[in-house]
Design a protein around this motif. Structure first.
Motif: not given
Length: 389
Positions: A181-187, A197-211
C-alpha cells in the motif's frame, strides 16, 4: 447497479467470468458497465466462480458496488490494473466515501497480484487539509469491504487512494496478507488499512507507506491481529478515535506483533476523545523496531482533531490492560514514551517490558506521564515517569 442487461443463461455455469467477455476494453475508456454486468453473472452463479481481470491492461472505473449476497463463492482475480476515474463529478449524487465497495458478500477471495490505483491526486489537491480555505468533504476509500464474512484479501498493490486505501467495516473472519500500500507522505487522510466494527481479522506481511496511519483500528473492533508489518512513512499504527461526539465506543483484544516503523509521526498509539465512554483494553504491542519515529509509544486520552481547542470534559474512554513488550529503536523526539491520560478516568494496568528507546543520533530519551498507573517488567528505557496524579 442500475443497468439492465440481457445475457445468455448458460453463462451462469461458467467457472470463469472474464470482464472482457462482457465488454471491458482496458484502453482508458470507462469499463464500469462491463464490470457491473460480469459481477451480476458471477454473483448469480450456482457454483464457485473466478471473476477474472486479465493482466497487461488498465481498466478505468467510476464508483462501483459489488453487491451480495451471492449464490456461491467468488474468487476475484485482479491480474491487471484497475484505475479510478479522475473526474470528481462521477461521484456527484453518490456516496462520496466509496470507490470500489464490496457489500454483504460471504466467502469472497480477492487477489491476483494486480494493482488498484485510486488516482487520488485530484482529491488531495482539493482537500481542506491542503487548501485550508476549502470546506472539508468526504473523499472515497479505494476498496471498502462492508458486512463481509469469511473474507480473504491478499497479494495486491493498492496505491494513490483518494483517501483510505482499504477499509474493513462490520466484517467477520478476515485474512488480509501480502498487501503493498503506497501513497505520497503528503497525501491527506490516506490511511493504509482501516478496521472498524470488525471481528476476528488477521493482517499479515504488509508493506504500507502513506500520508496517514499505516493501520487504524477504531470503534467496535475486536480480535484484531497485525503481524509482520512494515510501516513508513505515515502516522504509525493507531488504535482509537474512540468516543468522538461523546459516544460510547470500544476496541479490545488487539495484538500488534513484529513490526518495523521507519520515520513515522507516531509509533504505536492509542487515542481517545474526551467526553466519550467505553473502553480500549486487552491490547498487546510486541516485537517492534522503531527507526527515527517521532512518538514511539503514546496514549492520548485528550485527542482533539479540531482547529479550535477541545473543552475539558469529565468523562473519558477507559484505557487499561495494555502491554508494551520488546520495543526497541530510536526516537526522533525527546519524548519516547508519552502517556497523556484522563484525570477522571486514568489509564491503568499499563505494562512496560523490555523497552529500549534512545534518541536518534544518540542521547537519552525521556518519558512524559499524566494520570497513568504503569508497571515495569525487566528493562524499560527510558525509565517510566511518575504518574503526576
Amino acid at each position: 447497479m442500475t443497468h439492465s442487461f440481457d445475457y445468455d443463461s448458460s453463462s451462469y455455469n461458467k467457472a470463469v467470468i472474464d470482464v472482457e467477455d462482457y465488454g471491458a476494453k482496458g484502453d482508458g475508456s470507462d469499463d464500469s458497465e462491463a464490470f457491473e454486468k460480469a459481477w451480476r453473472v458471477a454473483c448469480s452463479s450456482s457454483k464457485p466462480v473466478t471473476f477474472m481481470v486479465a493482466n497487461d491492461k488498465k481498466y478505468k472505473l467510476k464508483p462501483l458496488t459489488f453487491q451480495g449476497p451471492c449464490k456461491s463463492n467468488i474468487k476475484l482475480m485482479i491480474e491487471g490494473s484497475i484505475e479510478a476515474s479522475s473526474d470528481r463529478s462521477d461521484w456527484d449524487g453518490k456516496n462520496q466515501r466509496h470507490w470500489l465497495l464490496f457489500n454483504e458478500i460471504n466467502d469472497l477471495e480477492v487477489g491476483g497480484g494486480g494493482t488498484i490505483d485510486g488516482n487520488g491526486n485530484i482529491w488531495w489537491q482539493n482537500s481542506c487539509k491542503i487548501k485550508t480555505s476549502l470546506p472539508c468533504r468526504d473523499a472515497p476509500t479505494a476498496m471498502t469491504f462492508s458486512k463481509c464474512k469469511s473474507l480473504k484479501v491478499n497479494d495486491l498493490s493498492i496505491r494513490n487512494s483518494q483517501q483510505i486505501h482499504v477499509s474493513f467495516e462490520r466484517c467477520n473472519n478476515v485474512h488480509a496478507s501480502q498487501l503493498s500500500i503506497s501513497s505520497p507522505e503528503s497525501s491527506p487522510n490516506t490511511d493504509g488499512i482501516h478496521v472498524t466494527g470488525t471481528q476476528n481479522i488477521n493482517i499479515t506481511n504488509c508493506v504500507i507507506q502513506t500520508g496517514d496511519d499505516c493501520i487504524s483500528i477504531v470503534g467496535g473492533s475486536q480480535g484484531v491481529k497485525a503481524m509482520s508489518i512494515t510501516c513508513g512513512p505515515g502516522h504509525g499504527i493507531s488504535i482509537g478515535s474512540l468516543g468522538s461526539d461523546n459516544s460510547e465506543d470500544y476496541v479490545s483484544d488487539v495484538m500488534v506483533d513484529t513490526a518495523t516503523l521507519t520515520g513515522t509521526t507516531n509509533g504505536v498509539r492509542i487515542k481517545t476523545w474526551q467526553g466519550g465512554s467505553g473502553y480500549a483494553r486487552h491490547i498487546i504491542f510486541q516485537n517492534i523496531n522503531m527507526k527515527n519515529v517521532e512518538n514511539p509509544i503514546i496514549i492520548d486520552q485528550n485527542y482533539c482533531d479540531s482547529k479550535k481547542a477541545c473543552n475539558q470534559q469529565k468523562s473519558a474512554v477507559e484505557v487499561s490492560n495494555i502491554l508494551y513488550k520488546n520495543i526497541k529503536g530510536t526516537s526522533a523526539s525527546e519524548i519516547a514514551i508519552g502517556f497523556e491520560c484522563s484525570k477522571s478516568v486514568p489509564c491503568h494496568d499499563i505494562v512496560l517490558q523490555d523497552i529500549n528507546l534512545v534518541k536518534e543520533g544518540g542521547g537519552i530519551a525521556k518519558s512524559s506521564c499524566k494520570n497513568v498507573e504503569w508497571t515495569k517488567k525487566a528493562q524499560a528505557l527510558p525509565e517510566p515517569c511518575d504518574a503526576n496524579y
